[in-house]
Design an enzyme around this catalytic site. Structure first.
Site, PDB file in Angstrom:
ATOM      1  N   ARG A 109      41.160  27.385 -20.497  1.00  0.00           N
ATOM      2  CA  ARG A 109      41.953  25.655 -21.041  1.00  0.00           C
ATOM      3  C   ARG A 109      41.501  25.169 -19.723  1.00  0.00           C
ATOM      4  NH1 ARG A 109      48.356  27.757 -22.254  1.00  0.00           N
ATOM      5  NH2 ARG A 109      48.027  28.467 -24.652  1.00  0.00           N
ATOM      6  N   ASP A 144      43.014  21.825 -17.634  1.00  0.00           N
ATOM      7  CA  ASP A 144      44.165  20.360 -17.887  1.00  0.00           C
ATOM      8  C   ASP A 144      43.963  18.740 -18.243  1.00  0.00           C
ATOM      9  OD1 ASP A 144      45.816  22.450 -17.458  1.00  0.00           O
ATOM     10  OD2 ASP A 144      45.453  23.025 -15.434  1.00  0.00           O
ATOM     11  N   ARG A 165      42.360  24.477  -8.485  1.00  0.00           N
ATOM     12  CA  ARG A 165      42.875  23.008  -7.416  1.00  0.00           C
ATOM     13  C   ARG A 165      44.016  23.655  -6.145  1.00  0.00           C
ATOM     14  NH1 ARG A 165      45.608  19.519 -11.830  1.00  0.00           N
ATOM     15  NH2 ARG A 165      46.008  18.394 -10.285  1.00  0.00           N
TER      16      ARG A 165
END
Length: 249
Positions: A53, A55, A202
């Site tokens: 996945r 975001d 991140r």
């Protein structure tokens, strides 16, 4: 049913991430719409499985997906057909017919993510969706000294945002890179590993930014890994600078 593997790229700016969500525009949703249209809307809808996945706001240069069609179509025909059906912010680079046991997520060995950071005081409007923006002065040498501390197998719980669903937080980072382009004042980080947790990249970049600003010691990464406490890795870099670069099988 033949199984197809596709390599795709997408601009994540206008998507609510990869995964299908009711009432939201997602990459998986757009792909499944096109694949089912190609298959003439079979009674059992076709699902498209991605390597992982991404975001909302995160981009991909080399996302890998697989799907099964109810009848065989030449791989190049599938690529050309989907290219006409997909929106302009999704590009389909390659399609292959693969073995029935190929799985875009579970067959993957490593993934590489790139983080692109603008370190200019001026916020370039045409780069705002494609770089993280950080106008504060950064010590590049300190970040370059610290980044190798991410290498190896670790428990990454300190670098995982709340809400992750992984069974284990142990992952192996096999390669790290940092480079800078003085002309554009952009810094590029790259991380390759067996997998990454929710927001892990991140947060890893956020820790490096704090090291570059001098608000965190250069040798702090091993301590954060040992602490197993998300609250101690404070900063999460903006989603706009993150790209899924490639997946290795």
């Amino acid at each position: 049913m033949p199984r197809y593997r596709a390599i795709i790229a997408y601009d994540g700016t206008d998507f609510y991430g990869w995964q299908v969500q009711p009432g939201k525009r997602t990459v998986q949703g757009e792909l499944e719409k096109a694949v089912n249209q190609m298959a003439k809307n079979p009674e059992i809808p076709i699902r498209v499985q991605g390597s992982g996945r991404t975001d909302a706001g995160v981009h991909a240069l080399g996302q890998v997906v697989h799907f099964d069609l109810p009848y065989q179509i030449p791989a190049n025909g599938v690529r050309k057909g989907l290219a006409t059906m997909l929106p302009f912010d999704i590009g389909i680079e390659q399609v292959d017919i693969v073995a029935d046991d190929f799985h875009a997520q579970y067959s993957a060995h490593t993934k590489t993510y790139r983080y692109q950071l603008s370190n200019r005081e001026f916020r370039a409007p045409f780069r705002r969706n494609y770089t993280g923006y950080w106008p504060r002065r950064l010590d590049y040498d300190k970040m370059a000294q610290a980044i190798p501390d991410y290498l190896g197998e670790h428990d990454w719980i300190s670098f995982a945002a709340s809400g992750f669903q992984a069974k284990t937080t142990v992952r192996t980072v096999t390669d790290v890179k940092i480079s800078q382009e003085p002309a554009t004042q952009e810094i590029t980080f790259e991380f390759t590993g067996t997998g990454f947790l929710y927001n892990q990249i991140r947060i890893m970049v956020g820790v490096l930014l704090e090291i570059g600003m001098g608000t965190r010691p250069v040798d702090d990464i091993p301590r954060l890994l040992a602490a197993k406490d998300r609250q101690q890795a404070r900063l999460t870099a903006p989603a706009s600078g993150l790209y899924l670069k490639s997946v290795d099988y």
